[in-house]
Scaffold this active site. Structure first.
Site, PDB file in Angstrom:
ATOM      1  N   HIS A   1       8.378  -0.884   9.680  1.00 47.62           N
ATOM      2  CA  HIS A   1       8.654  -1.884   8.637  1.00 47.62           C
ATOM      3  C   HIS A   1       7.772  -1.629   7.417  1.00 47.62           C
ATOM      4  CE1 HIS A   1       5.173  -4.759  10.045  1.00 47.62           C
ATOM      5  NE2 HIS A   1       4.798  -3.525  10.038  1.00 47.62           N
ATOM      6  N   ARG A   2       7.896  -2.504   6.400  1.00 47.38           N
ATOM      7  CA  ARG A   2       6.985  -2.540   5.261  1.00 47.38           C
ATOM      8  C   ARG A   2       6.274  -3.887   5.252  1.00 47.38           C
ATOM      9  NH1 ARG A   2       7.490   2.001   1.924  1.00 47.38           N
ATOM     10  NH2 ARG A   2       5.310   1.402   1.589  1.00 47.38           N
ATOM     11  N   SER A   3       5.239  -3.988   4.432  1.00 47.47           N
ATOM     12  CA  SER A   3       4.535  -5.279   4.374  1.00 47.47           C
ATOM     13  C   SER A   3       5.414  -6.372   3.766  1.00 47.47           C
ATOM     14  CB  SER A   3       3.219  -5.131   3.610  1.00 47.47           C
ATOM     15  OG  SER A   3       3.423  -4.503   2.364  1.00 47.47           O
TER      16      SER A   3
ATOM     17  N   HIS B   1      -3.319  -5.708   2.175  1.00 48.04           N
ATOM     18  CA  HIS B   1      -2.453  -6.764   2.699  1.00 48.04           C
ATOM     19  C   HIS B   1      -3.107  -8.134   2.725  1.00 48.04           C
ATOM     20  CE1 HIS B   1       0.220  -3.612   4.929  1.00 48.04           C
ATOM     21  NE2 HIS B   1       0.349  -3.575   3.636  1.00 48.04           N
TER      22      HIS B   1
ATOM     23  N   ASP C   1       1.532   8.451   7.193  1.00 48.29           N
ATOM     24  CA  ASP C   1       2.428   7.514   6.495  1.00 48.29           C
ATOM     25  C   ASP C   1       2.422   7.883   5.008  1.00 48.29           C
ATOM     26  OD1 ASP C   1       3.682   5.340   5.293  1.00 48.29           O
ATOM     27  OD2 ASP C   1       2.123   3.898   5.786  1.00 48.29           O
TER      28      ASP C   1
ATOM     29  N   GLU D   1      -3.281   5.862  12.079  1.00 49.22           N
ATOM     30  CA  GLU D   1      -2.415   6.192  10.937  1.00 49.22           C
ATOM     31  C   GLU D   1      -3.249   6.344   9.661  1.00 49.22           C
ATOM     32  OE1 GLU D   1       0.931   3.496  10.703  1.00 49.22           O
ATOM     33  OE2 GLU D   1       0.890   3.567   8.510  1.00 49.22           O
TER      34      GLU D   1
ATOM     35  N   GLU E   1       1.609  -9.163   6.696  1.00 53.57           N
ATOM     36  CA  GLU E   1       2.432  -8.864   7.869  1.00 53.57           C
ATOM     37  C   GLU E   1       2.183  -9.839   9.013  1.00 53.57           C
ATOM     38  OE1 GLU E   1       1.899  -4.741   8.913  1.00 53.57           O
ATOM     39  OE2 GLU E   1       2.817  -4.035   7.054  1.00 53.57           O
TER      40      GLU E   1
ATOM     41  N   SER F   1       0.865  -1.180   0.000  1.00 54.87           N
ATOM     42  CA  SER F   1       0.000   0.000   0.000  1.00 54.87           C
ATOM     43  C   SER F   1       0.903   1.231   0.000  1.00 54.87           C
ATOM     44  CB  SER F   1      -0.934  -0.006   1.208  1.00 54.87           C
ATOM     45  OG  SER F   1      -0.232   0.173   2.401  1.00 54.87           O
TER      46      SER F   1
ATOM     47  N   GLN G   1      -6.855  -1.336   7.133  1.00 58.46           N
ATOM     48  CA  GLN G   1      -5.706  -2.193   6.803  1.00 58.46           C
ATOM     49  C   GLN G   1      -5.107  -2.898   8.020  1.00 58.46           C
ATOM     50  OE1 GLN G   1      -2.552  -0.892   3.805  1.00 58.46           O
ATOM     51  NE2 GLN G   1      -1.341  -0.814   5.696  1.00 58.46           N
TER      52      GLN G   1
HETATM   53  P1  PGA Z   1       3.032  -1.133   3.110  1.00 58.23           P
HETATM   54  O1  PGA Z   1       2.047  -1.090   4.361  1.00 58.23           O
HETATM   55  O2  PGA Z   1       4.380  -1.518   3.575  1.00 58.23           O
HETATM   56  O3  PGA Z   1       2.358  -2.154   2.241  1.00 58.23           O
HETATM   57  O4  PGA Z   1       3.000   0.244   2.499  1.00 58.23           O
HETATM   58  C1  PGA Z   1       2.455  -0.650   5.609  1.00 58.23           C
HETATM   59  C2  PGA Z   1       1.736   0.595   5.995  1.00 58.23           C
HETATM   60  O5  PGA Z   1       0.856   1.100   5.259  1.00 58.23           O
HETATM   61  O6  PGA Z   1       2.043   1.122   7.057  1.00 58.23           O
HETATM   62 ZN    ZN Z   2       0.511   2.819   6.727  1.00 58.90          ZN
END
Ligand code: PGA
Ligand code: ZN
Length: 396
Positions: free
Chosen positions: A351-353, A144, A298, A271, A194, A40, A152
């Site tokens: 982190h990231r997904s 995700h 974010d 967030e 995640e 995302s 999310q």
């Molecule tokens: P992403 O999701 O790593 O897929 O962008 C994490 C988030 O949105 O915080």
């Molecule tokens: Zn986010």
């Protein structure tokens, strides 16, 4: 002096190729780091290129300017050279994935050279002794996981935990309790990217499950656990409204809706409650709930100093999510954290997904005394960071 930069393709947690960098120095320092990857992703993030292309371009344009030319311990110079070699604003030439892997590997090589842990090198002698509280992703959907919640991420926030280790175990316990609560309700659940449970339930039911799971664990551990959300609202924003499975909300209704959720569930953290272009909506929500809740940008800020400056001017959000790969270098990430601090915004590291076993963000969060770190609750690429936090806490 950096003597060698090696780049290779390795696997990330989704099974996709990502970039890993090895940096070696003249005096025998060695650092290795890998780029994570978002699903995302924000519209204004630095560009992730296909790993093969990012590696080829970085080998041609960046590596010759680093080897034999720059000191690994001089992070600003390493990162300046990466920007110069790339020549664009968004790392679309060498890829933010190559840039961030090299930037983080150089920091690790420098720490190795000094014989210091990475958080010590990054945080310096006057770092203080604050530790981040991990936010654990318990239930999730959005981009995700298919057929799951609209929101999310439903995140456990063990704000009362006496130590990082207690918080880490509490989040895992909430994750486990959520599975039990879901099973009691006849909801079998797979896991999303995640590691959060991704049941086919609506958001209202997910709130019930979270409340139940959190209160079960609170009773067990005896300290306060709140919870929070990553709405990732940009992903549901279409033609001027927020599209949920069962309804649509106008921007004003979205502010009201999220403000009510914060009040009803005493959320500690929210967030991306609004679209990534809606500074005004962020400001309105922050005005309403910012006293008791972190309102975090974010996709709104993408770890970008210029976007954060706009947010500060408008009073949008009171915290920024920091993902080094959104901007491409550690220096840029530090600049965003410093600007946030100077203006009373909290900087939360994330982190990231799509992740690897890389633990750099655990050190970054400790080095910068982040109030929270988002790095999941379970699963090897997530526990790599959580377990590193436990080790850091023991040794610091
Ligand atoms: P992403 O999701 O790593 O897929 O962008 C994490 C988030 O949105 O915080
Ligand atoms: Zn986010």
């Amino acid at each position: 002096l950096i003597t060698e930069v090696r780049l290779r393709r390795i696997l990330d947690s989704r099974g996709n190729p990502t970039v890993e960098a090895d940096v070696t120095t003249e005096s025998g320092g060695f650092g290795r780091a890998a780029a994570p990857s978002g699903a995302s992703t924000g519209e204004y993030e630095a560009i992730e290129l296909p790993a093969e292309e990012a590696i080829a371009n970085a080998r041609e344009l960046a590596v010759p300017r680093l080897e034999g030319q720059v000191y690994a311990g001089d992070q600003r110079s390493v990162d300046f050279v990466l920007r110069e070699a790339d020549g664009t604003d968004d790392f679309s030439e060498i890829g933010a994935n190559s840039a961030v892997a090299i930037s983080m590997a150089a920091a690790k090589a420098a720490a190795d050279m000094l014989g210091a842990p990475l958080y010590q090198h990054l945080g310096g002698a006057f770092r203080g002794d604050e530790f981040p509280t991990p936010l654990g992703n318990v239930i999730g959907g959005g981009e995700h996981a298919a057929d799951a919640t609209d929101i999310q991420e439903f995140l456990a926030a063990p704000v009362g935990a006496p130590s990082v280790a207690d918080a880490v175990f509490a989040n895992a316990a909430v994750h486990g309790a959520a599975r039990d609560v879901l099973a009691d309700r006849g909801e079998a659940a797979a896991k999303g990217d995640e590691g959060a449970w991704a049941p086919s339930i609506d958001d209202a039911e997910a709130f019930d499950v979270m409340e139940e799971a959190v209160s079960r664990v609170e009773e067990e551990v005896g300290f306060e656990i709140r919870f929070g959300l990553d709405v990732a609202a940009a992903e549901m924003f279409e033609d001027g409204s927020y599209v949920y499975s069962d309804t649509e909300r106008s921007p004003d209704e979205q502010v009201e809706y999220v403000a009510d959720l914060v009040d009803e569930y005493d959320l500690a953290y929210v967030e991306d409650p609004l679209d990534e272009d809606d500074y005004e909506g962020f400001a309105a929500l922050t005005e309403r709930v910012g006293e008791n809740c972190l309102v975090c940008g974010d996709d709104l800020f993408v770890t970008n100093v210029e976007r954060l400056e706009t947010g500060i001017e408008e009073g949008a959000a009171n915290s920024i999510l920091v993902k080094p790969n959104q901007i491409g270098t550690l220096s840029d990430a530090f600049d965003a954290i410093e600007l946030a601090r100077d203006n009373g915004y909290d900087a939360v590291v994330s982190h990231r997904s799509g992740e690897t076993e890389d633990t750099t963000i655990a050190h970054l969060a400790v080095a910068t005394a982040a109030p929270f770190i988002k790095t999941g609750a379970v699963g090897g690429e997530r526990t790599a960071k959580l377990n590193e936090l436990i080790r850091i806490e023991e040794n610091a």
